[in-house]
Design a protein around this motif. Structure first.
Motif, short mmCIF file in Angstrom:
data_model
loop_
_atom_site.label_atom_id
_atom_site.label_comp_id
_atom_site.label_asym_id
_atom_site.label_seq_id
_atom_site.Cartn_x
_atom_site.Cartn_y
_atom_site.Cartn_z
N MET A 150 89.43 23.89 125.06
CA MET A 150 89.19 23.33 123.73
C MET A 150 87.68 23.11 123.56
N LYS A 151 87.26 23.09 122.29
CA LYS A 151 85.85 22.83 121.99
C LYS A 151 85.80 22.03 120.69
N PRO A 152 84.72 21.29 120.47
CA PRO A 152 84.62 20.51 119.23
C PRO A 152 84.33 21.41 118.03
N ALA A 153 84.87 21.01 116.88
CA ALA A 153 84.63 21.73 115.63
C ALA A 153 84.53 20.73 114.50
N THR A 154 83.68 21.03 113.53
CA THR A 154 83.56 20.21 112.33
C THR A 154 84.34 20.91 111.23
N ILE A 155 85.15 20.13 110.49
CA ILE A 155 85.95 20.71 109.42
C ILE A 155 85.42 20.24 108.08
N ALA A 156 85.88 20.89 107.01
CA ALA A 156 85.49 20.49 105.66
C ALA A 156 85.80 19.01 105.49
N GLY A 157 84.86 18.24 105.02
CA GLY A 157 85.01 16.80 104.92
C GLY A 157 84.17 16.08 105.96
N GLY A 158 83.73 16.81 106.99
CA GLY A 158 82.80 16.24 107.95
C GLY A 158 83.38 15.69 109.23
#
Length: 186
Positions: A150-158
């Motif tokens: 797994m890895k970190p991800a930023t989604i729409a909305g922050g």
């Protein structure tokens, strides 16, 4: 009655004779012990917040209040405005949304349930799964394919969450709003 494990953000429970909106849930499981559920609650009448802990099997009174299916319309600081099928608008305070606010962005078409107490919109319950765009994530690490990577991800909305290693920036992903976890790439 629901068990503490079944309580979701946006539910309203009766505790010590007062209605409380659930802002955040966090379940912790450990070996032989029963699951522990931490709840962040906001008192509907006194406008105060608290955190409390229950065992996963504890029974809680889930208050059935009037609910309407609504869609998100727009944000007017500090209120989120939702609209029903008859174009009636309802304002919900941003702090009453808890973790759900991270998934409310312009242009969503998710049907949310707005909960009312004494004719005032007090909380919003999102669908169990929502689909959002990944706005940024690092490229996958080459050769790191053993186990669940797994890895970190930023989604729409922050907001940020962990996603599978094969997810790229611009992908659409499904998120479980109960656990705030990545489900799959769409």
């Amino acid at each position: 009655m629901k068990t503490a494990h079944e309580i979701r953000p946006g539910n309203v429970i009766m505790l010590d004779g007062s209605p409380w909106v659930v802002l955040k849930t966090e379940t912790t499981r450990s070996g032989r012990n029963a699951a522990i559920v931490k709840l962040k609650l906001k008192n509907v009448l006194l406008d105060s917040t608290t955190e409390t802990t229950f065992k996963g099997d504890d029974k809680l009174d889930d208050i059935i209040l009037e609910r309407l299916d609504c869609t998100y319309s727009y944000y007017a600081d500090p209120m989120y405005v939702f609209m029903d099928a008859e174009y009636n608008q309802y304002d919900v305070e941003a702090e009453n949304l808890g973790d759900a606010a991270a998934y409310i962005v312009d242009g969503i078409e998710d049907i949310c349930q707005v909960t009312f107490y004494e004719e005032k919109a007090i909380s919003v319950e999102l669908p169990i799964t929502v689909t959002r765009e990944v706005t940024y994530t690092e490229p996958s690490a080459r050769g790191d394919t053993s186990g669940k990577v797994m890895k970190p991800a930023t989604i729409a909305g922050g907001s940020t969450l962990s996603v599978a290693d094969f997810v790229k920036t611009g992908d659409m992903i499904e998120i479980d709003t109960r656990t705030n976890e990545f489900k799959k790439r769409v």
